[in-house]
Enzyme design. Structure first.
Site, PDB file in Angstrom:
ATOM      1  N   HIS A 286       4.805  -4.664  -9.279  1.00  0.00           N
ATOM      2  CA  HIS A 286       3.986  -4.143  -8.173  1.00  0.00           C
ATOM      3  C   HIS A 286       2.536  -4.113  -8.670  1.00  0.00           C
ATOM      4  CE1 HIS A 286       2.445  -1.012  -5.416  1.00  0.00           C
ATOM      5  NE2 HIS A 286       3.503  -1.236  -4.658  1.00  0.00           N
TER       6      HIS A 286
ATOM      7  N   ASP B 207       8.809   1.356 -14.933  1.00  0.00           N
ATOM      8  CA  ASP B 207       8.407   1.728 -13.580  1.00  0.00           C
ATOM      9  C   ASP B 207       9.696   1.962 -12.789  1.00  0.00           C
ATOM     10  OD1 ASP B 207       7.795   1.764 -10.894  1.00  0.00           O
ATOM     11  OD2 ASP B 207       6.596  -0.069 -10.901  1.00  0.00           O
TER      12      ASP B 207
ATOM     13  N   GLN C   7      11.505   2.291  -7.753  1.00  0.00           N
ATOM     14  CA  GLN C   7      12.614   1.853  -6.896  1.00  0.00           C
ATOM     15  C   GLN C   7      13.983   2.171  -7.484  1.00  0.00           C
ATOM     16  OE1 GLN C   7      12.307   0.709  -3.860  1.00  0.00           O
ATOM     17  NE2 GLN C   7      10.074   0.579  -3.925  1.00  0.00           N
TER      18      GLN C   7
ATOM     19  N   LYS D  46      10.140   8.486  -2.573  1.00  0.00           N
ATOM     20  CA  LYS D  46      11.188   7.471  -2.467  1.00  0.00           C
ATOM     21  C   LYS D  46      12.548   8.064  -2.821  1.00  0.00           C
ATOM     22  CE  LYS D  46       8.013   3.750  -3.783  1.00  0.00           C
ATOM     23  NZ  LYS D  46       7.598   3.053  -2.562  1.00  0.00           N
TER      24      LYS D  46
ATOM     25  N   CYS E 199       2.750  -5.667  -1.965  1.00  0.00           N
ATOM     26  CA  CYS E 199       1.941  -5.344  -3.152  1.00  0.00           C
ATOM     27  C   CYS E 199       2.415  -6.103  -4.385  1.00  0.00           C
ATOM     28  CB  CYS E 199       1.914  -3.844  -3.429  1.00  0.00           C
ATOM     29  SG  CYS E 199       1.064  -2.916  -2.174  1.00  0.00           S
TER      30      CYS E 199
END
Lengths: 407, 143
Positions: free
Chosen positions: A123, A200, A203, A226, A364
Site C-alpha cells: 500500500h 503491515d 488487512q 478494519k 492505493c
C-alpha cells in the site's frame, strides 16, 4: 461450529438499510468494516458517563477512564499475544504507525547506503514513508517482485537480503489482491542478516490469528477501523528492546518524565510514543470490537470468510469476460477483478445502483497496478456478516454487466 | 437549429421518461456515449486530458465559420455518456453562446445524485474546459 450469520448481522445497525431502493450489500470491508452496536454504545457511554482526561487525574472519572483505556491496551496485547502491554502503542492508524517507525527507528538506525526491502504489493502507506526516509538518509529502497498470481517470488527476496539490509517492511495480506505473504519465513530470513522487520497488518489482523511472539516480528502496524472498531485509531506493536532504543516521535505532554528549559527526559514506553491527549473514547470502544472478535473466534471468522471467497470464485470465475486479479494460493477474503471491456469505475457505479458497495480504482497500490498493466480493479471484500445470498446477488450483477461487452 | 435551452429541455424530458430507476438511468447514460464522433487516436495525449479521479477525458475543439466543434472521448463509458450530453448541447455554436450558456439540465435531471460526487466534479471540469476553449476562440476571432 459454524456461525449464525443472521444473528451476527443483527448486531450491526448499519447493515439494515436500503440504498437506491435496494437492500444494502456491503462488500467494501477491506476499506473499513462496519461497527457492532456494542462499539457504538461504548462510545456513547464513555461520553455520557466517563469522559475525562486519563492518567494523573485526581478524581473518580479520570480514574475510570484511565482504567478502561489501559484495559483496551491489555486486550490488544492479548489479541496479538505480545509479551507485555507496554509494547502496545496507540496511534491514529496503520499509516501513522508506519510513519512513526520511519521517523524514529529509521532516522536513528538507517544511514547512507543502508538498504530497506518492501514488496511490489505494498500500500502507498508502506512505500512513501520509506522513500522519504531513503531520500533524507541516502539509503536504498529495494522491491521484492511478484509473479502473475500476485505472490512474492521468495527466491528473489532472498537475493535482495544482505548485511546492508536494515529493515524489511512487508504487508501481511494485500489490500488489493488478498494475497497472504509468508511473513514468518521472511522474518526469519531477515533476522539472519541482522535486519528488523515491520509487518503491515492492516488487512491481516481481521482475518488471521496473529501471534507476534511466534512470528517474531519487530513491529506490527494495524488499524482499529478494519477490525470493527472506530476510525482514527491504530496500533503499533514493537518489541520492548527496539521501542526503548528508539527516540520519541512527537514531543508534548504525557511523553515526558521531567521537563526543564535545559533538558527533558522521556517517559517509559508506551507513553514515550503517546504525546498529547490520546483518542480515549475510541480506544475504550475498540475494547468492545476485540470482545466481539473473541466471542466469535478468529478461526470461525476465517472459515466463514474462506467459504464466502470460494463461493464467489465458484460463481464468478465461469462468467464470460470476468478477469480475476490476484489468484494467490493463500488469500484473505478479497476478490479483485475486472470485466473485459469495462472500466472498473463504471462497474462500481452499476453495482452501486444495485445496492452493492464495492471499491474501484488502484486501491492505493499504483506500483502493483502497473505490475499487472492495469489502471485499477473492482474489489469486493467479504466480512463475517456477509452471506452467501449476498454473493449470489454480486454474481448476478457482474454477470449482467459482463454480458454487455462480452456476448 | 434548436437553441441551447430547447436542447436542454429535450434532454430533461428524455430522462423523465426513464423515471426513478437508477440502473436504467445509468445504462442510458452509458449508451449515450455511443453517439460520440470518432476521436482521433493521435489526439489522446496528455495535453488534451481533463483529469478526474478515476476516469480520463480527452477533449479537443476547432472552429469553423465562427462556430466551435468539439470532439471528446473517455476511458469509461459513463463519462463518455456525460460528455456526449455536453457536446449535444454546446456543439457548433458561437463562442459567446457557449460562454453564456447556463447548463441547467444537469441540476434539473438531478445528475449529481445519479452519478455521485466524484463524477460530478469531473463533469464540472469538463464544462469548464469547454468554456475555456470558447473563451480562447473568442479572443482569437476578435483579434
Amino acid at each position: 461450529m459454524s456461525l449464525n450469520i443472521d444473528q451476527i448481522r443483527g448486531l450491526f445497525p448499519v447493515l439494515h438499510q436500503e440504498v437506491h431502493g435496494k437492500p444494502l450489500i456491503y462488500f467494501d470491508n477491506a476499506a473499513t468494516t462496519q461497527k457492532p452496536k456494542a462499539v457504538l454504545d461504548s462510545l456513547l457511554n464513555y461520553y455520557e458517563k466517563d469522559n475525562s482526561n486519563i492518567h494523573r487525574g485526581a478524581h473518580a472519572l479520570a480514574d475510570r477512564a484511565t482504567r478502561f483505556y489501559e484495559s483496551t491496551r491489555e486486550a490488544v496485547r492479548d489479541f496479538i499475544n505480545a509479551r507485555e502491554a507496554a509494547e502496545i502503542i496507540f496511534t491514529k492508524g496503520t499509516t501513522e504507525s508506519i510513519n512513526l517507525v520511519a521517523q524514529t527507528f529509521g532516522r536513528k538506525f538507517i544511514g547512507k547506503d543502508d538498504e530497506l526491502i518492501i514488496s511490489t504489493m505494498e500500500h502507498h502507506s508502506n512505500i512513501v514513508p520509506w522513500q522519504m526516509l531513503c531520500e533524507e538518509k541516502g539509503a536504498v529502497l529495494k522491491v521484492i517482485p511478484i509473479n502473475d498470481s500476485g505472490e512474492i517470488i521468495y527466491e528473489e527476496f532472498e537475493k535482495l537480503l544482505s548485511p546492508k539490509t536494515k529493515l524489511v517492511s512487508i504487508v501481511h495480506a494485500s489490500n488489493a489482491l488478498g494475497t497472504i505473504n509468508p511473513v514468518k519465513k521472511i522474518i526469519q530470513a531477515a533476522h539472519a542478516v541482522g535486519a528488523r522487520v515491520l509487518v503491515d497488518g492492516a488487512q491481516s489482523t481481521s482475518h488471521l490469528e496473529i501471534d507476534v511472539q511466534d512470528l517474531d516480528c519487530d513491529f506490527l502496524a494495524f488499524s482499529a477501523h478494519k477490525l470493527y472498531g472506530p476510525t482514527g485509531l491504530g496500533v503499533l506493536y514493537g518489541k520492548r528492546e527496539v521501542l526503548e532504543a528508539m527516540p520519541p516521535f512527537l514531543g508534548g505532554g504525557e511523553m515526558i518524565r521531567e521537563v526543564t528549559f535545559e533538558k527533558t527526559t522521556y517517559n517509559d514506553i508506551p507513553f514515550k510514543f503517546e504525546a498529547g491527549t490520546p483518542n480515549i473514547g475510541d480506544v475504550i470502544a475498540f475494547g468492545e470490537s476485540l470482545k466481539f472478535i473473541k466471542s466469535l473466534g478468529k478461526k470461525a471468522i476465517k472459515d466463514h470468510e474462506d467459504e464466502l471467497l470460494s463461493y464467489a470464485n465458484e460463481l464468478l470465475l465461469p462468467i464470460k469476460g470476468f478477469i480475476p486479479v490476484g489468484t494467490a494460493a493463500e488469500k484473505v477474503s478479497v476478490l479483485s477483478f475486472n470485466i473485459n471491456g469495462m472500466h472498473p469505475f463504471d462497474v462500481g457505479q452499476m453495482l452501486d445502483a444495485k445496492g452493492i458497495a464495492v471499491r474501484t480504482g488502484h486501491h492505493c497500490t499504483q506500483p502493483l497496478m502497473q505490475r499487472f498493466g492495469i489502471e485499477g480493479t473492482v474489489r469486493a471484500s467479504f466480512s463475517v456478516y456477509n452471506s452467501k445470498s449476498e454473493i449470489e446477488k454480486l454474481a448476478e450483477g457482474v454477470s449482467q454487466l459482463a454480458r454487455i461487452k462480452n456476448k | 437549429m434548436s437553441t441551447i435551452r430547447e436542447i436542454q429541455d429535450e434532454i430533461v424530458s428524455e430522462f423523465e421518461i426513464l423515471g426513478e430507476d437508477r440502473e436504467s438511468t445509468i445504462f442510458y447514460i452509458m449508451e449515450l456515449g455511443g453517439n460520440l464522433e470518432e476521436f482521433p487516436e493521435e489526439e489522446k495525449k496528455e495535453e488534451n486530458i481533463i483529469k478526474g479521479c478515476q476516469s480520463k477525458v480527452w477533449l479537443i475543439a476547432d472552429e469553423h465559420d465562427g462556430k466551435i466543434h468539439y470532439k471528446a472521448d473517455s476511458n469509461t463509458d459513463i463519462t463518455k455518456g456525460l460528455i456526449s450530453l455536453l457536446i449535444r448541447v454546446l456543439n457548433d455554436r458561437s463562442p459567446e453562446e457557449i460562454i453564456q450558456a447556463e447548463l441547467n439540465f444537469i441540476n434539473r435531471i438531478g445528475m449529481g445524485n445519479i452519478i455521485g460526487s466524484q463524477r460530478s466534479n469531473g463533469l464540472a471540469a469538463m464544462i469548464q474546459q469547454m468554456k475555456r476553449y470558447a473563451l480562447a476562440f473568442q479572443t482569437k476571432l476578435n483579434t
